[in-house]
Design an enzyme around this catalytic site. Sequence first.
Site, short mmCIF file in Angstrom:
data_model
loop_
_atom_site.label_atom_id
_atom_site.label_comp_id
_atom_site.label_asym_id
_atom_site.label_seq_id
_atom_site.Cartn_x
_atom_site.Cartn_y
_atom_site.Cartn_z
CD GLU A 192 8.93 -1.67 13.01
OE1 GLU A 192 8.97 -1.01 11.96
OE2 GLU A 192 8.91 -3.05 13.07
CD GLU B 270 4.10 -1.62 13.33
OE1 GLU B 270 3.02 -1.49 13.57
OE2 GLU B 270 5.02 -1.11 14.04
CG ASN C 35 -0.45 -0.15 2.61
OD1 ASN C 35 0.76 -0.77 2.78
ND2 ASN C 35 -1.17 0.51 3.34
CB THR D 25 0.97 -12.49 6.22
OG1 THR D 25 -0.10 -12.48 5.27
CG2 THR D 25 2.13 -12.88 5.79
CB THR E 231 -4.28 -9.59 11.10
OG1 THR E 231 -4.18 -8.40 11.26
CG2 THR E 231 -4.55 -10.47 12.22
N GLY F 24 1.99 -5.90 7.39
CA GLY F 24 1.16 -6.64 6.33
C GLY F 24 0.09 -7.01 7.03
CB CYS G 183 -2.50 0.03 8.14
SG CYS G 183 -1.16 1.27 8.58
P1 NAD Z 1 0.24 -9.28 3.13
O1 NAD Z 1 0.07 -9.77 4.37
O2 NAD Z 1 -0.48 -9.95 2.08
O3 NAD Z 1 1.61 -9.19 2.54
C1 NAD Z 1 2.66 -8.49 3.04
C2 NAD Z 1 3.99 -8.82 2.82
O4 NAD Z 1 4.35 -10.25 3.34
C3 NAD Z 1 4.24 -9.16 1.40
O5 NAD Z 1 5.61 -8.50 0.92
C4 NAD Z 1 4.00 -10.56 1.03
O6 NAD Z 1 4.70 -11.10 -0.02
C5 NAD Z 1 4.62 -11.20 2.31
N1 NAD Z 1 4.10 -12.53 2.79
C6 NAD Z 1 3.13 -13.19 2.24
N2 NAD Z 1 3.11 -14.29 2.87
C7 NAD Z 1 4.14 -14.53 3.52
C8 NAD Z 1 4.93 -15.61 4.21
N3 NAD Z 1 4.36 -16.89 4.43
N4 NAD Z 1 5.93 -15.50 4.98
C9 NAD Z 1 6.60 -14.28 4.99
N5 NAD Z 1 6.17 -13.25 3.91
C10 NAD Z 1 5.19 -13.38 3.57
O7 NAD Z 1 -0.29 -7.94 3.31
P2 NAD Z 1 -0.53 -6.94 1.96
O8 NAD Z 1 -1.66 -7.40 1.29
O9 NAD Z 1 0.53 -6.78 0.93
O10 NAD Z 1 -0.84 -5.55 2.64
C11 NAD Z 1 -2.19 -5.12 3.33
C12 NAD Z 1 -2.20 -5.32 4.72
O11 NAD Z 1 -1.09 -4.57 5.34
C13 NAD Z 1 -3.41 -4.62 5.23
O12 NAD Z 1 -3.93 -5.85 6.28
C14 NAD Z 1 -2.91 -3.58 6.11
O13 NAD Z 1 -3.61 -3.15 7.05
C15 NAD Z 1 -1.54 -3.90 6.38
N6 NAD Z 1 -0.69 -2.84 6.87
C16 NAD Z 1 -0.35 -2.42 8.19
C17 NAD Z 1 0.30 -1.34 8.37
C18 NAD Z 1 0.66 -1.11 9.88
O14 NAD Z 1 1.71 -0.40 10.04
N7 NAD Z 1 -0.05 -1.70 10.96
C19 NAD Z 1 0.61 -0.79 7.15
C20 NAD Z 1 0.55 -1.10 6.07
C21 NAD Z 1 -0.34 -2.07 5.78
#
Ligand code: NAD
Length: 480
Positions: free
Chosen positions: A461, A248, A150, A230, A228, A226, A282
């Site tokens: 963080e 996060e 994002n 994952t 929740t 990423g 997020c």
């Molecule tokens: P995602 O969890 O699908 O992917 C995030 C990252 O994790 C990607 O690089 C992905 O390839 C990797 N990944 C996926 N499976 C994995 C595994 N088994 N092992 C290791 N890495 C793996 O999330 P997304 O769809 O890319 O992002 C959107 C989500 O991120 C939303 O839920 C959003 O709320 C959250 N987010 C949170 C914050 C925060 O600061 N809390 C900030 C931005 C986004």
Amino acid sequence: MDKILNYIDGKLVEPISGNYLDNYNPSTGKVYSLIPDSDKLDVNIAIQAAKTAFVSWSKTPKQERSNILMKLADTIEKYSDDLIKAESKDNGKPESLAARVDIPRAPANIRFFAGAILHDSSQIHDMDGMALNYTLRKPLGVAACISPWNLPLYLLTWKIAPALASGNTVVAKPSEVTPMTAYLLSKICIEAGLPKGVLNIVHGLGAKTGDPLTMHKDTPIISFTGGTITGKHIATVTAPMFKKVSLELGGKNPNIIFADADFDKAVSTASRAAFTNQGQICLCGSRLFVEETIYERFKKALIAKTSKLTVGDPKDPSTNLGAVVSKDHMEKILTKIKLAENLGGKVLIGGKRKIIEGNLKHGYFIEPTVIEGLSFDCDINQEEIFGPVVTLIPFKTEEEVIEMANSTKYGLAASIFTENISKGHRVAASIDSGVVWINTWLLRDLRIPFGGMKQSGVGREGGFKSLDFFTEPKNVCIKI
Ligand code: NAD
């Protein structure tokens, strides 16, 4: 067609398998570049390069590390225009947003931590003159930094900057959905003279690239942003290895509008909080709780404001909302809107895919959507949608709105709008969330502890919290 490459040991390299994945431009729905479909073999080589580089990087004096990172920030800035265009093309977001937020925050993150390490200090505990304890903080080794799609470059630098500044080396895995600016960053690192192996970037899928990275015995520290689900997976597989993990995760953030709020400010901020980056931040306020006495007036004003938002070409400076990130994600959002209607919700404005005639005809555009009439505890008001969709929920009392706001499994961020100072403080103290804003939204100070409660994350963080996370404290006790 552009071919993205991995960045390992200071060089741009093909994945060992030679396999690539398609990378889409969400505004056109067309493939425009190829991403390495990396696997364990590429990850292992990157970790080995980072491990070798750790020996000298961890011993490099702080001032020198800081200088190198400052140069990296300067070089990122030199390529700002290219990065803005690339982020918008890869992610679908308006170029104006990438120019205002994503790209300037990348060098800002790096400069912040490059400066912070020079001002860090360690603790001393005096035992009444009998003994003295002092605490050393040391980098851990190779940090695995995994980031989402994002805010691609912004969130990648939010992790790698404190990790590198503290003396760790890094293997980063950017999202496979938006890899382009991380690739451009690799070229920038080469130009800026970052020593080889200090930062390595391996592209690929979560299961094939992310998993071997998090599960490798030589990545003792993992910073993940990423979803929740994952995050839960990473927490589960790394717990038996006793790794240091920062998570996060997702959010379902409440924005609470009291009747005594500055009305116009509340409407415009709530609209910004709902729809910035197509609702894919997020911290977006996706549940809008409005005090009953101003509910109808607020609803009318929000609909009027939403009707003026332009969904369109991300390159056009007048565009407010670009495309959502992928076809899958667009379909998920549209399915959630259908579900909202099935649950008795009324779509007040938006609710549909937007087709833009011409070369963006196949782009993943969705109208900004406002829904009312749903109970606070239904799926739509409990689960993250992560799109341009906001729900309106009326409330009568402070107690009631606090209960509804706290009803989800998440606890990332909240905003409160009131002109009553005491009420603002009282409600802020009662909301279960890591970040609370009063009369504003997305006002970030890089020094604050940032992170979520409940299933929105583990750890904090930001500022010295990041430097603490990326170092291991060691106490030394001297008997006097
Ligand atoms: P995602 O969890 O699908 O992917 C995030 C990252 O994790 C990607 O690089 C992905 O390839 C990797 N990944 C996926 N499976 C994995 C595994 N088994 N092992 C290791 N890495 C793996 O999330 P997304 O769809 O890319 O992002 C959107 C989500 O991120 C939303 O839920 C959003 O709320 C959250 N987010 C949170 C914050 C925060 O600061 N809390 C900030 C931005 C986004």
